[in-house]
Write a protein that holds these residues in place. Sequence first.
Motif, PDB file in Angstrom:
ATOM      1  N   PRO A 106       0.815  -1.229   0.000  1.00 17.63           N
ATOM      2  CA  PRO A 106       0.000   0.000   0.000  1.00 17.63           C
ATOM      3  C   PRO A 106       0.843   1.270   0.000  1.00 17.63           C
ATOM      4  O   PRO A 106       0.291   2.351  -0.182  1.00 17.63           O
ATOM      5  N   ALA A 107       2.158   1.174   0.213  1.00 18.95           N
ATOM      6  CA  ALA A 107       2.996   2.373   0.231  1.00 18.95           C
ATOM      7  C   ALA A 107       4.356   2.028  -0.362  1.00 18.95           C
ATOM      8  O   ALA A 107       4.714   0.858  -0.456  1.00 18.95           O
TER       9      ALA A 107
ATOM     10  N   ASN B 180       6.451   2.695   6.822  1.00 13.37           N
ATOM     11  CA  ASN B 180       6.280   3.757   7.832  1.00 13.37           C
ATOM     12  C   ASN B 180       5.783   3.119   9.126  1.00 13.37           C
ATOM     13  O   ASN B 180       5.851   1.898   9.283  1.00 13.37           O
ATOM     14  N   ALA B 181       5.286   3.935  10.026  1.00 14.94           N
ATOM     15  CA  ALA B 181       4.932   3.431  11.351  1.00 14.94           C
ATOM     16  C   ALA B 181       3.878   2.319  11.290  1.00 14.94           C
ATOM     17  O   ALA B 181       3.894   1.391  12.094  1.00 14.94           O
ATOM     18  N   THR B 182       2.955   2.419  10.341  1.00 17.61           N
ATOM     19  CA  THR B 182       1.869   1.431  10.294  1.00 17.61           C
ATOM     20  C   THR B 182       2.091   0.345   9.242  1.00 17.61           C
ATOM     21  O   THR B 182       1.519  -0.733   9.338  1.00 17.61           O
ATOM     22  N   VAL B 183       2.910   0.652   8.224  1.00 18.10           N
ATOM     23  CA  VAL B 183       3.143  -0.321   7.152  1.00 18.10           C
ATOM     24  C   VAL B 183       4.583  -0.823   7.271  1.00 18.10           C
ATOM     25  O   VAL B 183       5.522  -0.057   7.097  1.00 18.10           O
TER      26      VAL B 183
HETATM   27  C1  LIG Z   1       1.768   4.753   6.226  1.00 19.33           C
HETATM   28  O1  LIG Z   1       1.417   4.636   4.833  1.00 19.33           O
HETATM   29  C2  LIG Z   1       0.043   4.322   4.600  1.00 19.33           C
HETATM   30  C3  LIG Z   1      -0.138   4.111   3.107  1.00 19.33           C
HETATM   31  O2  LIG Z   1       0.305   5.202   2.369  1.00 19.33           O
HETATM   32  C4  LIG Z   1      -0.844   5.438   5.150  1.00 19.33           C
HETATM   33  O3  LIG Z   1      -2.201   5.110   4.943  1.00 19.33           O
HETATM   34  C5  LIG Z   1      -0.547   5.586   6.623  1.00 19.33           C
HETATM   35  O4  LIG Z   1      -1.285   6.696   7.132  1.00 19.33           O
HETATM   36  C6  LIG Z   1       0.929   5.831   6.879  1.00 19.33           C
HETATM   37  N1  LIG Z   1       1.175   5.848   8.300  1.00 19.33           N
HETATM   38  C7  LIG Z   1       1.863   6.800   8.918  1.00 19.33           C
HETATM   39  C8  LIG Z   1       2.008   6.680  10.379  1.00 19.33           C
HETATM   40  O5  LIG Z   1       2.357   7.737   8.285  1.00 19.33           O
END
Ligand SMILES: *[C@@H]1O[C@H](CO)[C@@H](O)[C@H](O)[C@H]1NC(C)=O
Length: 299
Positions: free
Chosen positions: A107-108, A112-115
């Motif tokens: 998805p990215a 990052n923190a969630t992915v």
């Molecule tokens: C991480 O990337 C995803 C997908 O682009 C996004 O939805 C999510 O908000 C991001 N998380 C952070 C903590 O930036």
Amino acid sequence: MTLQSLLPILCCTAALILSFLCLFAGHKPSFMTDYPLVTLNVSRLAEGVVNKTLSSDSNPLSSLWDKVPSNIKDHIDDAASSVSDEIGIEDFYQAHLLDYCYGQYTPAETPNATVSASDIKKNVTGCSNQTAMFYFDPKEILEEALNKSGTGVTLEDLNWPDDIQKGLDALRIVSLTAFVLYCIAIGLIFLALIAALPALFAQGRLTACLNWMVGILAFLAIGLASALVTAVIVKGSDLVNEHGNPVGVEAQRGNKFLALTWAATGLMLITLVVWSFEICFGSGSRRSRRNAYPPAKHG
Ligand SMILES: *[C@@H]1O[C@H](CO)[C@@H](O)[C@H](O)[C@H]1NC(C)=O
Ligand SMILES: *[C@@H]1O[C@H](CO)[C@@H](O)[C@H](O)[C@H]1NC(C)=O
Ligand SMILES: *[C@@H]1O[C@H](CO)[C@@H](O)[C@H](O)[C@H]1NC(C)=O
Ligand SMILES: *[C@@H]1O[C@H](CO)[C@@H](O)[C@H](O)[C@H]1NC(C)=O
Ligand SMILES: *[C@@H]1O[C@H](CO)[C@@H](O)[C@H](O)[C@H]1NC(C)=O
Ligand SMILES: *[C@@H]1O[C@H](CO)[C@@H](O)[C@H](O)[C@H]1NC(C)=O
């Protein structure tokens, strides 16, 4: 019919299938696109444009910058990927033996923190047409994409390093040789399979010798093809990483492809070992000769 005569047939069949898969992996987006030779991650290439644009107002790229939605201009990652879309550059390009494929990371693009890194998957959206003697030339591919976008951005604007091209040009001939060797290897493995069929019924030293000769040629061809392609993959990705990392370009080796091609080589080695064993200790050698000329009985 013995296990010893069945084993070469099974190995050759499997090796033949694996070699075909090496050649045709990635011939369309739905077919084995996770078996590339190398993956070129250029998802951060546009960051250079963004940085350049941020550092000066008076350059030809500022019109691009104007198109970036204002709410993401503060986030360099999002802005860069928006510019990427604008100039028609995909997230990654991956090389196969006969073509290349491209697509987006989901998805990215960056963890990052969630992915997390393991959550990021490649979504292959297209592949080029297959051609014999194909050579993966990222400069040409990127240039074509930039030209098509009609934004006037050039590879120089993206700080594309010329050293990458110099290095890859040196690998071109090795890569083409590897392709020719794969074709020869497929032919020879097929021959080895055909030659092994009579051995199911007529075991003997002569059959084993013939099979051994075809087998060693097939083994050498697939072994050499694998060695060359491994060299190209290792050298090519090291080179791209050395010169590309500073401008946000990353290369990943295709370990799955390497597993595939070396598995095929291993199977041909097993075939060769079976025939060698057959020549030395097989039913066609000492035992049957002893039967043909039974020792004269004394008395
Ligand atoms: C991480 O990337 C995803 C997908 O682009 C996004 O939805 C999510 O908000 C991001 N998380 C952070 C903590 O930036
Ligand atoms: C762009 O700028 C950011 C921060 O200023 C830096 O971390 C990044 O490495 C730069 N990217 C490129 C490709 O120059
Ligand atoms: C792609 O490359 C960028 C920068 O080189 C890196 O930050 C990112 O994690 C890479 N993405 C994947 C999915 O490997
Ligand atoms: C992959 O990309 C295509 C086209 O952009 C899109 O329709 C599809 O939903 C994507 N698949 C995933 C798993 O994101
Ligand atoms: C790929 O092949 C198709 C059908 O054979 C053809 O229409 C198309 O123009 C080719 N594309 C390229 C880039 O050569
Ligand atoms: C892209 O355009 C430039 C300048 O017009 C030209 O020199 C180059 O050959 C083109 N590249 C491709 C791959 O079409």
